[in-house]
Write an enzyme that holds these catalytic residues in place. Structure first.
Site, PDB file in Angstrom:
ATOM      1  N   CYS A  83       0.759  -1.303   0.120  1.00  0.00           N
ATOM      2  CA  CYS A  83       0.048  -0.331   0.231  1.00  0.00           C
ATOM      3  C   CYS A  83       1.041   1.417  -0.017  1.00  0.00           C
ATOM      4  O   CYS A  83       1.937   1.290   0.931  1.00  0.00           O
ATOM      5  CB  CYS A  83      -1.038   0.137   1.048  1.00  0.00           C
ATOM      6  SG  CYS A  83      -1.674   1.419   1.382  1.00  0.00           S
TER       7      CYS A  83
HETATM    8  N1  LIG Z   1      -7.831  -0.584   1.736  1.00  0.00           N
HETATM    9  C1  LIG Z   1      -6.826  -0.341   1.420  1.00  0.00           C
HETATM   10  O1  LIG Z   1      -6.222   0.163   1.865  1.00  0.00           O
HETATM   11  C2  LIG Z   1      -7.165   0.113   0.003  1.00  0.00           C
HETATM   12  C3  LIG Z   1      -7.473  -1.180  -1.043  1.00  0.00           C
HETATM   13  N2  LIG Z   1      -6.989  -0.939  -2.474  1.00  0.00           N
HETATM   14  C4  LIG Z   1      -7.439  -1.904  -3.047  1.00  0.00           C
HETATM   15  O2  LIG Z   1      -7.321  -1.263  -4.110  1.00  0.00           O
HETATM   16  C5  LIG Z   1      -8.466  -1.537  -5.569  1.00  0.00           C
HETATM   17  C6  LIG Z   1      -8.809  -0.614  -6.182  1.00  0.00           C
HETATM   18  O3  LIG Z   1      -9.546  -0.181  -5.173  1.00  0.00           O
HETATM   19  P1  LIG Z   1     -10.671   1.626  -5.716  1.00  0.00           P
HETATM   20  O4  LIG Z   1     -10.191   1.916  -6.060  1.00  0.00           O
HETATM   21  O5  LIG Z   1     -11.387   1.369  -4.652  1.00  0.00           O
HETATM   22  O6  LIG Z   1     -11.940   0.561  -6.775  1.00  0.00           O
HETATM   23  P2  LIG Z   1     -11.829   1.302  -8.346  1.00  0.00           P
HETATM   24  O7  LIG Z   1     -10.588   1.940  -8.663  1.00  0.00           O
HETATM   25  O8  LIG Z   1     -12.048  -0.484  -8.898  1.00  0.00           O
HETATM   26  O9  LIG Z   1     -12.948   2.143  -8.026  1.00  0.00           O
HETATM   27  C7  LIG Z   1     -14.201   1.735  -7.969  1.00  0.00           C
HETATM   28  C8  LIG Z   1     -15.165   3.119  -7.937  1.00  0.00           C
HETATM   29  O10 LIG Z   1     -14.600   4.089  -6.677  1.00  0.00           O
HETATM   30  C9  LIG Z   1     -14.616   5.099  -7.327  1.00  0.00           C
HETATM   31  N3  LIG Z   1     -13.774   5.198  -5.721  1.00  0.00           N
HETATM   32  C10 LIG Z   1     -12.318   5.431  -5.471  1.00  0.00           C
HETATM   33  N4  LIG Z   1     -11.781   5.766  -4.294  1.00  0.00           N
HETATM   34  C11 LIG Z   1     -12.638   6.460  -4.226  1.00  0.00           C
HETATM   35  C12 LIG Z   1     -12.492   7.784  -3.755  1.00  0.00           C
HETATM   36  N5  LIG Z   1     -10.921   7.992  -2.768  1.00  0.00           N
HETATM   37  N6  LIG Z   1     -13.764   8.361  -3.198  1.00  0.00           N
HETATM   38  C13 LIG Z   1     -14.358   8.636  -4.379  1.00  0.00           C
HETATM   39  N7  LIG Z   1     -14.807   6.825  -5.025  1.00  0.00           N
HETATM   40  C14 LIG Z   1     -13.447   6.605  -4.883  1.00  0.00           C
HETATM   41  C15 LIG Z   1     -14.016   5.314  -8.492  1.00  0.00           C
HETATM   42  O11 LIG Z   1     -13.817   5.777  -9.559  1.00  0.00           O
HETATM   43  P3  LIG Z   1     -12.528   7.259  -9.620  1.00  0.00           P
HETATM   44  O12 LIG Z   1     -11.359   6.148 -10.366  1.00  0.00           O
HETATM   45  O13 LIG Z   1     -13.163   7.470 -11.010  1.00  0.00           O
HETATM   46  O14 LIG Z   1     -12.231   7.541  -8.111  1.00  0.00           O
HETATM   47  C16 LIG Z   1     -14.516   4.199  -9.050  1.00  0.00           C
HETATM   48  O15 LIG Z   1     -15.916   4.454  -9.633  1.00  0.00           O
HETATM   49  C17 LIG Z   1      -9.506  -2.674  -4.140  1.00  0.00           C
HETATM   50  O16 LIG Z   1      -9.678  -3.658  -4.749  1.00  0.00           O
HETATM   51  C18 LIG Z   1      -8.957  -2.267  -2.949  1.00  0.00           C
HETATM   52  O17 LIG Z   1      -9.245  -2.858  -2.478  1.00  0.00           O
HETATM   53  C19 LIG Z   1      -7.069   0.293  -2.240  1.00  0.00           C
HETATM   54  C20 LIG Z   1      -6.317   1.208  -1.651  1.00  0.00           C
HETATM   55  C21 LIG Z   1      -6.575   1.461  -0.759  1.00  0.00           C
HETATM   56  N1  LIG Z   2      -3.720   0.778  -0.429  1.00  0.00           N
HETATM   57  C1  LIG Z   2      -3.593  -0.233  -1.127  1.00  0.00           C
HETATM   58  N2  LIG Z   2      -3.859  -1.320  -0.175  1.00  0.00           N
HETATM   59  C2  LIG Z   2      -3.683  -2.014  -0.801  1.00  0.00           C
HETATM   60  C3  LIG Z   2      -3.373  -2.276  -2.625  1.00  0.00           C
HETATM   61  N3  LIG Z   2      -3.814  -4.002  -2.744  1.00  0.00           N
HETATM   62  C4  LIG Z   2      -4.239  -4.577  -1.696  1.00  0.00           C
HETATM   63  N4  LIG Z   2      -4.307  -3.297  -0.514  1.00  0.00           N
HETATM   64  C5  LIG Z   2      -4.876  -3.831   0.552  1.00  0.00           C
HETATM   65  O1  LIG Z   2      -3.634  -4.820   1.209  1.00  0.00           O
HETATM   66  C6  LIG Z   2      -4.299  -5.795   1.368  1.00  0.00           C
HETATM   67  C7  LIG Z   2      -3.493  -7.301   2.468  1.00  0.00           C
HETATM   68  O2  LIG Z   2      -2.348  -6.211   3.044  1.00  0.00           O
HETATM   69  P1  LIG Z   2      -1.103  -6.835   3.628  1.00  0.00           P
HETATM   70  O3  LIG Z   2      -0.164  -6.088   5.373  1.00  0.00           O
HETATM   71  O4  LIG Z   2      -1.228  -8.044   4.430  1.00  0.00           O
HETATM   72  O5  LIG Z   2      -0.194  -7.326   2.713  1.00  0.00           O
HETATM   73  C8  LIG Z   2      -5.556  -6.734   1.349  1.00  0.00           C
HETATM   74  O6  LIG Z   2      -6.086  -6.914   1.610  1.00  0.00           O
HETATM   75  C9  LIG Z   2      -6.179  -4.865   0.445  1.00  0.00           C
HETATM   76  O7  LIG Z   2      -6.588  -4.949   2.042  1.00  0.00           O
HETATM   77  C10 LIG Z   2      -3.231  -1.463  -2.901  1.00  0.00           C
HETATM   78  O8  LIG Z   2      -2.917  -1.649  -4.454  1.00  0.00           O
HETATM   79  N5  LIG Z   2      -3.113  -0.317  -2.223  1.00  0.00           N
END
Ligand SMILES: NC(=O)C1=CN([C@@H]2O[C@H](COP(=O)(O)OP(=O)(O)OC[C@H]3O[C@@H](n4cnc5c(N)ncnc54)[C@H](OP(=O)(O)O)[C@@H]3O)[C@@H](O)[C@H]2O)C=CC1
Ligand SMILES: Nc1nc2c(ncn2[C@@H]2O[C@H](COP(=O)(O)O)[C@@H](O)[C@H]2O)c(=O)[nH]1
Length: 322
Positions: free
Chosen positions: A174
């Site tokens: 992340c």
């Molecule tokens: N657990 C964590 O800390 C994190 C996990 N991830 C993982 O990365 C993958 C991609 O995630 P994600 O970007 O949500 O999925 P997507 O790129 O599929 O976005 C999904 C939708 O949510 C919108 N979106 C995404 N982020 C935001 C935001 N901050 N505010 C408003 N709208 C938003 C996007 O629009 P648009 O792109 O136009 O904004 C899109 O329409 C997922 O699997 C997720 O679990 C990602 C970051 C943090």
């Molecule tokens: N900010 C982001 N978080 C992400 C991304 N891809 C996955 N994830 C989150 O990390 C955990 C796994 O964490 P780990 O410490 O066990 O390796 C996963 O389940 C998601 O919630 C990303 O691209 N950006």
């Protein structure tokens, strides 16, 4: 109280009540099913694929299939259920995801578990999707996330989520914390505690697990299940490629919001890295079970729930009693 993370605390042993660690039960109930361990590989393309999903489901481990081969999900649900295995898929919140819910409903295919997988899960778009799934696929157990605060847990539970996933930014791949300044990185364990205090349904802790002992700590502070990415990405059965450098083996691990996953550098919040190769996942699952059994014996019990009753020390800040 100061916020703390996994490395900032140690749990305090209680008098042992079992004669052997093998007496300890590590099973956990989520929804209508009981699983062997309170641990689930992350729903990332570098951590799980269909073959591993079948392997886990056949052996009564929980799994969540990722959502990055979107067009395969309907067939995946059908294939799993034809084999009498449970189906557990991920959804996003875009328009096409509503169509998939409709298709599943039209084909009378109800996945046993659906995880709404969005970086910033405390949002109206997730609330809307939870409600839609509950309307169309009422029997699916809905896990929604990810959230970082009690308000997030409350809002998603109020919308109908059966469990919430806690963790924004603590993952190994992340970079959200660096690119946005937000999240639970470096205090994920406190975030679990804070969220669990208001939760009325299970919490799934997500991200930041670096050692098996962190699983016991997550349960102590309120997690029912723990999602793990990097620690599961290095196995023979993991999807990433094996790479040999100077005679040492590695596997590729990439974030779901990395440019590797997206195929372009747009809204990137994840990175790719190499993870030490760890061999057969069966060995790791066995080791996790043994380490959890040992943890529970230190907690003075014979099942996972006894971990909740132990005291703990915040290193440099003193003992905290229940
Ligand atoms: N657990 C964590 O800390 C994190 C996990 N991830 C993982 O990365 C993958 C991609 O995630 P994600 O970007 O949500 O999925 P997507 O790129 O599929 O976005 C999904 C939708 O949510 C919108 N979106 C995404 N982020 C935001 C935001 N901050 N505010 C408003 N709208 C938003 C996007 O629009 P648009 O792109 O136009 O904004 C899109 O329409 C997922 O699997 C997720 O679990 C990602 C970051 C943090
Ligand atoms: N900010 C982001 N978080 C992400 C991304 N891809 C996955 N994830 C989150 O990390 C955990 C796994 O964490 P780990 O410490 O066990 O390796 C996963 O389940 C998601 O919630 C990303 O691209 N950006």
């Amino acid at each position: 109280m100061y916020p703390f993370d996994y490395d900032d605390i140690q749990l305090l042993p209680k008098k042992c009540v079992v004669n052997s660690r093998s007496e300890v039960d590590t099973t956990v109930k989520l929804g209508n099913r009981t699983f062997k361990l309170p641990v689930v590989p992350a729903n990332m393309q570098s951590v799980i694929d269909e073959e591993l999903a079948v392997f886990l489901a056949e052996r009564d481990y929980f799994y969540v299939m990722h959502r990055f081969d979107p067009e395969t999900r309907l067939d995946f649900v059908r294939k799993m259920q034809e084999k009498n295995l449970f189906a557990s898929i991920s959804l996003g919140i875009k328009e096409s995801e509503y169509k998939l819910v409709d298709q599943l409903a039209n084909h009378n295919l109800t996945p046993e578990y659906i995880t709404i997988d969005i970086a910033h899960g405390h949002s109206d778009s997730v609330v809307k999707m939870i409600k839609y799934i509950k309307e169309k696929l009422a029997k699916s157990f809905v896990i929604a996330g990810n959230v970082a605060t009690p308000e997030g847990v409350r809002d998603l539970e109020a919308a109908g989520a059966d469990a919430t996933k806690v963790g924004v930014g603590p993952g190994k791949a992340c970079i959200t914390k660096l690119k946005t300044g937000f999240g639970t990185a470096y205090w994920q364990l406190s975030a679990i505690k804070w969220c669990a205090e208001v939760a009325t349904k299970p919490i799934i802790a997500d991200g930041g697990i670096r050692h098996n002992g962190d699983l016991a700590k997550s349960i102590k502070f309120g997690a029912t299940m723990i999602m793990v990415g990097s620690l599961f990405a290095g196995h023979e059965q993991s999807p990433g490629q094996v790479i040999k450098i100077d005679g040492k083996l590695y596997k590729q691990y990439w974030g779901s919001a990395s440019d590797t996953q997206k195929g372009k550098y747009e809204n990137v919040e994840g990175k790719q890295m190499l993870i030490d190769y760890r061999g057969d996942i069966k060995r790791t699952l066995k080791e996790i079970q043994q380490d959890l059994q040992s943890a529970v014996s230190y907690a003075g019990g014979n099942e996972l729930s006894s971990l909740k009753d132990v005291d703990y020390v915040i290193l440099n800040h003193g003992i905290v009693q229940n």
